[in-house]
Design a protein around this motif. Structure first.
Motif, short mmCIF file in Angstrom:
data_model
loop_
_atom_site.label_atom_id
_atom_site.label_comp_id
_atom_site.label_asym_id
_atom_site.label_seq_id
_atom_site.Cartn_x
_atom_site.Cartn_y
_atom_site.Cartn_z
N ASN A 150 64.69 87.48 -10.43
CA ASN A 150 64.33 86.14 -10.93
C ASN A 150 62.93 86.15 -11.54
O ASN A 150 62.20 85.16 -11.45
N ALA A 151 62.57 87.26 -12.18
CA ALA A 151 61.20 87.43 -12.68
C ALA A 151 60.81 86.32 -13.65
O ALA A 151 59.70 85.75 -13.55
N GLU A 152 61.67 85.97 -14.57
CA GLU A 152 61.33 84.94 -15.56
C GLU A 152 61.14 83.59 -14.89
O GLU A 152 60.17 82.86 -15.16
N GLY A 153 62.05 83.23 -14.01
CA GLY A 153 61.95 81.94 -13.34
C GLY A 153 60.70 81.83 -12.48
O GLY A 153 60.01 80.80 -12.50
N PHE A 154 60.38 82.88 -11.73
CA PHE A 154 59.20 82.82 -10.88
C PHE A 154 57.92 82.84 -11.69
O PHE A 154 56.91 82.25 -11.28
N ALA A 155 57.92 83.49 -12.84
CA ALA A 155 56.74 83.46 -13.70
C ALA A 155 56.46 82.03 -14.17
O ALA A 155 55.31 81.57 -14.17
#
Length: 249
Positions: free
Chosen positions: A198-203
């Motif tokens: 979920n890298a994009e969402g957490f960024a």
């Protein structure tokens, strides 16, 4: 609640359904800003009056200044801000456990080489890469001290390095444990896997929270993951979302 646009967060440790990013942001802001009423008596108001106090631990834990130097008494005080006051025997047990935690904590920090947990390669959380991996050091830290002492150690270490040391307490442990897969070095592998997936969402969530709370109140995505998993596992997610939406009005 609007203010964060991006992909839903898919966090099996928090529940079966994707978590919309706006809902996640509302929950985190509710955790940070939410208040609850408390009937309070003081010498100036002996008959008592209603006051609004923080509903969660953001002010007394996350915003507390970070301790420096060797692990010690200040770290115990910080952990108490999250998990509650200790009696003298409990204090001594946590203080002794922190002495034991110094070696594995230094090993994990050195191995990470300045990288946050979510930027480490998968091999660092696989038993096939051991010994000497970050995952192996984190597992050793999680096993430092008896019983409830471990949650205080985890809180103290996370506060020192909120981008590297996961905060694992009784609730989050129960949420993470069923998702450990064969070959994982421990619970931390589940956290790492969900952050990477979920890298994009957490960024986006990390940036949105920082914009809303400012540098002093900002939370790393490792802490954001913990807040969401803890709120879901403790049945406080809906309440946190409600408080966050109310605080934004």
């Amino acid at each position: 609640m609007s203010g964060a646009e991006g992909p839903d967060l898919v966090l099996p440790s928090a529940g079966p359904d994707p978590l919309p990013l706006g809902t996640a942001l509302a929950a985190v802001l509710g955790y940070a800003r939410g208040r609850r009423p408390l009937w309070f008596r003081s010498p100036g108001h002996p008959r008592g009056r209603w006051v609004q106090v923080p509903a969660f631990c953001h002010e007394r834990f996350d915003r507390r200044p970070r301790a420096r130097g060797p692990l010690g008494d200040d770290d115990v005080l910080t952990a108490e801000g999250l998990h509650g006051r200790l009696d003298p025997a409990g204090w001594a047990a946590v203080r002794a456990a922190l002495d034991d935690a110094g070696g594995p904590a230094d090993a994990a920090t050195e191995r990470a080489g300045g990288r946050p947990l979510w930027e480490l390669p998968d091999d660092e959380f696989s038993v096939l890469g051991e010994p000497g991996t970050v995952g192996a050091a984190l597992r050793a830290l999680r096993e430092t001290g008896p019983g409830a002492v471990r949650a205080y150690v985890s809180a103290a270490l996370h506060h020192r390095r909120p981008e590297l040391f996961p905060l694992v307490g009784p609730t989050t442990r129960r949420q993470l444990l069923p998702h450990v897969e064969e070959g994982d070095s421990g619970l931390e592998a589940v956290v790492h896997r969900e952050l990477r997936a979920n890298a994009e969402g957490f960024a986006v969530l990390e940036a949105s929270v920082a914009a809303a709370l400012g540098p002093a109140g900002a939370l790393t995505r490792l802490r954001l993951h913990d807040v969401l998993v803890w709120a879901s596992g403790s049945l406080r997610l809906a309440h946190a979302v409600s408080l966050g939406a109310r605080a934004a009005r």
